[in-house]
Design an enzyme around this catalytic site. Sequence first.
Site, mmCIF file in Angstrom:
data_model
loop_
_atom_site.group_PDB
_atom_site.id
_atom_site.type_symbol
_atom_site.label_atom_id
_atom_site.label_comp_id
_atom_site.label_asym_id
_atom_site.label_seq_id
_atom_site.Cartn_x
_atom_site.Cartn_y
_atom_site.Cartn_z
ATOM 1 N N CYS A 1 -4.393 -3.740 12.104
ATOM 2 C CA CYS A 1 -5.752 -3.300 12.406
ATOM 3 C C CYS A 1 -6.648 -3.478 11.177
ATOM 4 O O CYS A 1 -7.767 -4.004 11.283
ATOM 5 C CB CYS A 1 -5.745 -1.843 12.858
ATOM 6 N N CYS A 2 -6.167 -3.055 10.010
ATOM 7 C CA CYS A 2 -6.927 -3.200 8.767
ATOM 8 C C CYS A 2 -7.190 -4.671 8.459
ATOM 9 O O CYS A 2 -8.267 -5.033 7.981
ATOM 10 C CB CYS A 2 -6.175 -2.565 7.601
ATOM 11 N N CYS B 1 -12.609 4.338 7.868
ATOM 12 C CA CYS B 1 -12.833 4.456 9.309
ATOM 13 C C CYS B 1 -12.630 5.907 9.753
ATOM 14 O O CYS B 1 -11.766 6.614 9.223
ATOM 15 C CB CYS B 1 -11.872 3.541 10.062
ATOM 16 N N CYS C 1 -9.164 7.276 10.669
ATOM 17 C CA CYS C 1 -8.158 7.183 9.607
ATOM 18 C C CYS C 1 -8.519 7.994 8.367
ATOM 19 O O CYS C 1 -7.881 7.853 7.325
ATOM 20 C CB CYS C 1 -7.950 5.717 9.214
ATOM 21 N N CYS D 1 -5.053 -0.845 2.386
ATOM 22 C CA CYS D 1 -5.477 -1.566 3.585
ATOM 23 C C CYS D 1 -5.420 -3.071 3.420
ATOM 24 O O CYS D 1 -5.638 -3.813 4.379
ATOM 25 C CB CYS D 1 -6.891 -1.154 3.982
#
Length: 249
Positions: free
Chosen positions: A121-122, A204, A207, A232
Site C-alpha cells: 500500500c505504501c 495517512c 495508519c 514506508c
Amino acid sequence: MASSAQEHVSQLIQETEGLTIDQTLALLVSRYPGEVTFSSSFSFEDQVISHQILENNFPISIFTLDTGRLFPETYSVWSRTNEAYNTRIKAYYPNNEQLEEFIHNTGPNSFYESTQNRKDCCHIRKVEPLKRALKGNAVWITGLRAEHSPGRGILPKFEWDEGNQLIKFHPLLYWTTEEVMAFIKQNNIPYNKLHDKGFISIGCAPCTRAIQPGEDFRAGRWWWEDSSKKECGLHVSESPAPVAPELAK
C-alpha cells in the site's frame, strides 16, 4: 570536479560546513539550477523548510504526496500554506490502475492484515509517486531529523540516494523538537493542528494515532506492527553507501 558522486557529496558537506540553511539552499540552487526539489508532508519540520524556501523566493520546487487517505487537518494546513505564501504546492497521486487493482484484490484496509500488504500500500501510494516527483532533479531536500529514529542519528546532512540517483539534503537533521517548534511560533508558520493533540509523526489517517507520554516518537505510526518494520520505503537507505558518479559536476 569530483570524480564520483560520493566525492561530490563529501565536497558539499565540507563546503557547507558552518553555513546557515539559507546560505546552503542558495548554494544548491546556484549549482543545480532547476534541479532542486523539496518534498513536504506538512509536518512541523517540513513547514519550517517551506518557510525558508518561500520567504527567500528560492527557485526550489515543492511537492507533496497525496495518498488519498490523509487527515482533514493535513489538507487544511496545505491550503493555509498556499494562501500564506501565495504559492501552489504540487501534488502527486497514486497510479489509479495499481491502486484499484490492489484494493480490489486485498480490500480497502488490508494494510492491517499483514506487513506485506501495508508495504504494498505504501509503495503504491507513496514510493511510486515519489519517483515520478523526483525525476529530473539532482537534489532532494527532506525534513528528516535525527530524533525521528535511531537509524537517522548517524546520517550526514548530505547523502547519496542510490535508488533515486540523486543527492539528499537534510537541513534540519540536528535540530531538536524544541527548536523546530520555537521557529514555527516565532515566524507564525501554519502547522498541522493534530500536533496539538499528541500526533507527532503524521501520515495517512488509518495508519497514524496520537502517542502517549513516554512513548517513542514513531509509536503513533503503524502502531500494530513491530517497531523494526516501521518504514514506508521513502527513506529506505538511511546510511551512506557506495555510489556511482551520476551526479558529479
